[in-house]
Scaffold this motif. Structure first.
Motif, PDB file in Angstrom:
ATOM      1  N   UNK A   1       0.876  -1.210   0.076  1.00  0.00           N
ATOM      2  CA  UNK A   1      -0.026  -0.058  -0.045  1.00  0.00           C
ATOM      3  C   UNK A   1       0.946   1.188   0.132  1.00  0.00           C
ATOM      4  N   UNK A   2       0.553   2.194  -0.817  1.00  0.00           N
ATOM      5  CA  UNK A   2       1.261   3.248  -0.949  1.00  0.00           C
ATOM      6  C   UNK A   2       0.669   4.665  -0.598  1.00  0.00           C
ATOM      7  N   UNK A   3       1.176   5.160   0.491  1.00  0.00           N
ATOM      8  CA  UNK A   3       0.469   6.385   1.187  1.00  0.00           C
ATOM      9  C   UNK A   3       1.129   7.668   0.828  1.00  0.00           C
ATOM     10  N   UNK A   4       0.585   8.610   0.628  1.00  0.00           N
ATOM     11  CA  UNK A   4       1.087   9.987   0.409  1.00  0.00           C
ATOM     12  C   UNK A   4       1.085  10.610   1.612  1.00  0.00           C
TER      13      UNK A   4
ATOM     14  N   UNK B   1       0.877  12.717   8.641  1.00  0.00           N
ATOM     15  CA  UNK B   1      -0.047  11.893   8.379  1.00  0.00           C
ATOM     16  C   UNK B   1      -0.105  11.236   7.140  1.00  0.00           C
ATOM     17  N   UNK B   2      -0.308  10.108   6.949  1.00  0.00           N
ATOM     18  CA  UNK B   2       0.023   9.300   5.417  1.00  0.00           C
ATOM     19  C   UNK B   2      -1.402   8.824   5.049  1.00  0.00           C
ATOM     20  N   UNK B   3      -1.789   9.263   3.875  1.00  0.00           N
ATOM     21  CA  UNK B   3      -3.047   9.168   3.377  1.00  0.00           C
ATOM     22  C   UNK B   3      -3.083   8.059   2.129  1.00  0.00           C
ATOM     23  N   UNK B   4      -4.176   7.200   2.226  1.00  0.00           N
ATOM     24  CA  UNK B   4      -4.403   6.436   1.076  1.00  0.00           C
ATOM     25  C   UNK B   4      -6.067   6.580   0.946  1.00  0.00           C
TER      26      UNK B   4
END
Length: 118
Positions: free
Chosen positions: A19-22, A83-86
């Motif tokens: 999973x890749x989070x911005x 905070x990392x967002x998907x």
């Protein structure tokens, strides 16, 4: 929503899915969208950024969820600065991703999930 960096936080789940989070500064303003999020402590170590995983959760609205978060004191205690967002519109997919990540990874403010939940 402006990203802190163009780099991504990559997390592997129990299913071996990646999973890749911005990555955003913890004080960023977010659009009213849903998905999975990770609070982390991002630090520069030996010329590379590392993330200490603090809390993983899901929401159908990031701005509403981040107001008075129920784990706010724990998140602050562990010095989360990102905070990392998907982004994910599907509630079923958000549930699946969150469980997959929590079974495989250790977070300072989450309970470890049992793989039987997956």
């Amino acid at each position: 929503m402006s990203k802190l960096t163009n780099s991504e936080l990559r997390i592997i789940g129990f299913s071996k899915s990646e999973y890749r989070f911005s990555i955003y500064h913890i004080d960023s303003d977010f659009k009213n969208v849903g998905g999975v999020y990770i609070f982390s402590n991002r630090q520069l170590v030996n010329n590379e950024y590392t993330h200490t995983l603090v809390y993983c959760g899901k929401s159908n609205s990031f701005p509403i969820r981040f107001q008075d978060h129920h784990k706010e004191s724990c998140i602050k205690r562990h010095d989360a600065n990102c905070v990392c967002i998907l982004v994910e519109d599907s509630e079923d997919k958000r549930d699946l991703i969150e469980k997959d990540i929590l079974i495989k990874n250790d977070f300072k403010c989450n309970d470890k999930l049992n793989e039987e939940l997956f």
